[in-house]
Structures are given as structure tokens and as C-alpha cells.
Design a protein around this motif. Sequence first.
Motif, PDB file in Angstrom:
ATOM      1  N   ALA A   1       0.839  -1.205   0.000  1.00 12.17           N
ATOM      2  CA  ALA A   1       0.000   0.000   0.000  1.00 12.17           C
ATOM      3  C   ALA A   1       0.871   1.250   0.000  1.00 12.17           C
ATOM      4  O   ALA A   1       1.942   1.281   0.592  1.00 12.17           O
ATOM      5  N   GLY A   2       0.409   2.284  -0.665  1.00 13.81           N
ATOM      6  CA  GLY A   2       1.143   3.537  -0.706  1.00 13.81           C
ATOM      7  C   GLY A   2       2.146   3.568  -1.856  1.00 13.81           C
ATOM      8  O   GLY A   2       2.392   2.567  -2.532  1.00 13.81           O
ATOM      9  N   LYS A   3       2.745   4.717  -2.086  1.00 15.05           N
ATOM     10  CA  LYS A   3       3.698   4.882  -3.170  1.00 15.05           C
ATOM     11  C   LYS A   3       5.052   4.293  -2.791  1.00 15.05           C
ATOM     12  O   LYS A   3       5.467   4.345  -1.640  1.00 15.05           O
TER      13      LYS A   3
ATOM     14  N   LYS B   1      10.822  15.913  -4.640  1.00 12.47           N
ATOM     15  CA  LYS B   1      10.082  15.397  -5.791  1.00 12.47           C
ATOM     16  C   LYS B   1       8.656  15.009  -5.423  1.00 12.47           C
ATOM     17  O   LYS B   1       7.717  15.219  -6.192  1.00 12.47           O
ATOM     18  N   PHE B   2       8.489  14.449  -4.228  1.00 13.01           N
ATOM     19  CA  PHE B   2       7.167  13.976  -3.813  1.00 13.01           C
ATOM     20  C   PHE B   2       6.471  14.920  -2.826  1.00 13.01           C
ATOM     21  O   PHE B   2       5.383  14.623  -2.341  1.00 13.01           O
ATOM     22  N   GLY B   3       7.118  16.051  -2.520  1.00 17.74           N
ATOM     23  CA  GLY B   3       6.497  17.041  -1.642  1.00 17.74           C
ATOM     24  C   GLY B   3       6.342  16.595  -0.209  1.00 17.74           C
ATOM     25  O   GLY B   3       5.328  16.891   0.437  1.00 17.74           O
TER      26      GLY B   3
ATOM     27  N   LEU C   1      10.550  11.267   5.564  1.00 13.34           N
ATOM     28  CA  LEU C   1      10.860  10.242   4.566  1.00 13.34           C
ATOM     29  C   LEU C   1      11.881   9.241   5.108  1.00 13.34           C
ATOM     30  O   LEU C   1      11.720   8.024   4.953  1.00 13.34           O
ATOM     31  N   MET C   2      12.910   9.747   5.786  1.00 14.07           N
ATOM     32  CA  MET C   2      13.934   8.863   6.349  1.00 14.07           C
ATOM     33  C   MET C   2      13.356   8.001   7.468  1.00 14.07           C
ATOM     34  O   MET C   2      13.565   6.781   7.513  1.00 14.07           O
TER      35      MET C   2
ATOM     36  N   PRO D   1       5.806   8.433   2.139  1.00 13.18           N
ATOM     37  CA  PRO D   1       4.640   8.741   2.986  1.00 13.18           C
ATOM     38  C   PRO D   1       3.701   9.708   2.290  1.00 13.18           C
ATOM     39  O   PRO D   1       4.096  10.425   1.366  1.00 13.18           O
ATOM     40  N   THR D   2       2.464   9.723   2.731  1.00 12.04           N
ATOM     41  CA  THR D   2       1.480  10.646   2.158  1.00 12.04           C
ATOM     42  C   THR D   2       1.885  12.082   2.465  1.00 12.04           C
ATOM     43  O   THR D   2       2.185  12.419   3.618  1.00 12.04           O
TER      44      THR D   2
END
Length: 253
Positions: A88-90, A106-108, A114-115, A135-136
Amino acid sequence: MAVSASVGSSIAGLAPAVAASTRSAHQSVDQAKTERKTHTVQLGETLSGIAGKYGVKVSDLVTWNQIADPAKIRAGAKLVVSPPAKPAGKTYTVAPGDTFSGIAAKFGVDVGELMAYNGYEDPTKLLAGSEIKIPTAKPKPKKYKVVAGDTFFSIGKKFGVTADELMAHNGYQDATKLLAGTTIEIPVKADKPKPEPKPQPGTGETVYTTVAGDTYASVAKRFGITEEELRIYNGSRSPDKLPAGYKLYIPPS
């Protein structure tokens, strides 16, 4: 004799473990088959032909079905022919030269988030070819530059938040400290300004004429409503301070 007995015991001891391992492997393949698309092998079919039919690689079929010899597949056998479900998720496959900050931009998303989301503490450990989860992205707060005459209430009304929420979000305790030229953040939940209701005399509300000393708080208390309700109901025509003789619309209860 003792050596023979020892070897025999070792082989006998290994047999259950090998059998259990084989059962476990077959169970995992069987479970995958029930959850994914399968194909029943027909007489004369080859693994490459089946792979071409479903648009997958022969190596994928070998991996998904734990096939020991790709040249030998049995007619009547059921093969898994679809890939496993994606998490699930990107997800993102790291390319050479990528950094956490670049991927985050890049993904905002936030670099630290992210880490942490992927269990990294050292950004230099990011390797090309590895797959990380994204993450979203959280909506970013809007910025607003204060102009002369602005108050927390007037700004909050414009963006659909309360003055208290606006002050708390920006770390203010004293509303009089708001200065023109200052940039403040608007809480994220205020994506759309609330429409300002237009008073319509004659549809049930009371019209109250203020006297010296009246405030929004005192008038609101008199009519059993909140100060914010009173201000919003009177819309953009509401002055910051009430002069005597001013007509206020009181919403119908």
C-alpha cells in the motif's frame, strides 16, 4: 556399528525437518495461487509460451512457482501467472545520484519524515536500486502577510479559522502584538474560506442598536450567542470596535 547407528539417527532426525520445509513451501505456493491469477498447464505447453500469454517473464514464473527445472512442467499443474500485490502507498526505486532531500522534494514530503518512514538514520546509506516507501504528503500551511488594520479575528474570518486557532498556530498569546508586515501561517484545515452570511432584515433576526460601552462580547451574552457567531452573522460590515448607535443583526435562535 556405533557409527552406523549415529548416521542412521541423523538421517532419521533430518527427515521430519525436510518434510516440514517441503510442506511449508508448498503451502506458501498454494496460498499465493488462491490469491492471484493462475493457469492450468495444458499438454504440450511450455513455460515461455505461458509467460508470453500473460505478458510476464519466464524468470518470474520460475520464482513465483518455485520451479526447479523450467524445461519440465507437468500438464495439469496450476501455475501462478500474476505478480504479487504491491504494498500500500507509493514506492520509489532509488536511481544513481538520488538523495533523500531530492526524493523528498520530488514527492512534496519532509526529508526527516521520509527517512524515518523507511527506518533510515544515516542519509548516506541510501543505495541506488533500493526501494523506499513514500509517505502521504501533508498539505502545507498557507502564508499570509499582515497589512495595516488586520486583526487575528479579521484574518481568521477571511480563511475560515478562529482567532484563537490562528494565534495558537503562530505562537501568539497577545493579540495586540500582531504587526503589519509580519508573515503568519494559516492552519492547514482552512483550505476554503467560509462564506460570510448576509443579514436579511425581516426574516426573523433582531436588529439591536448599540449604546455606549457595548462590546461584541456583551451584546452576544445578552442574546445568548457567542461573540464569533455575532461577528460572522454581521459579515464584513462589522467594525472592530462598536460605536454607540450602530445597528447589529442578531441571528434568529
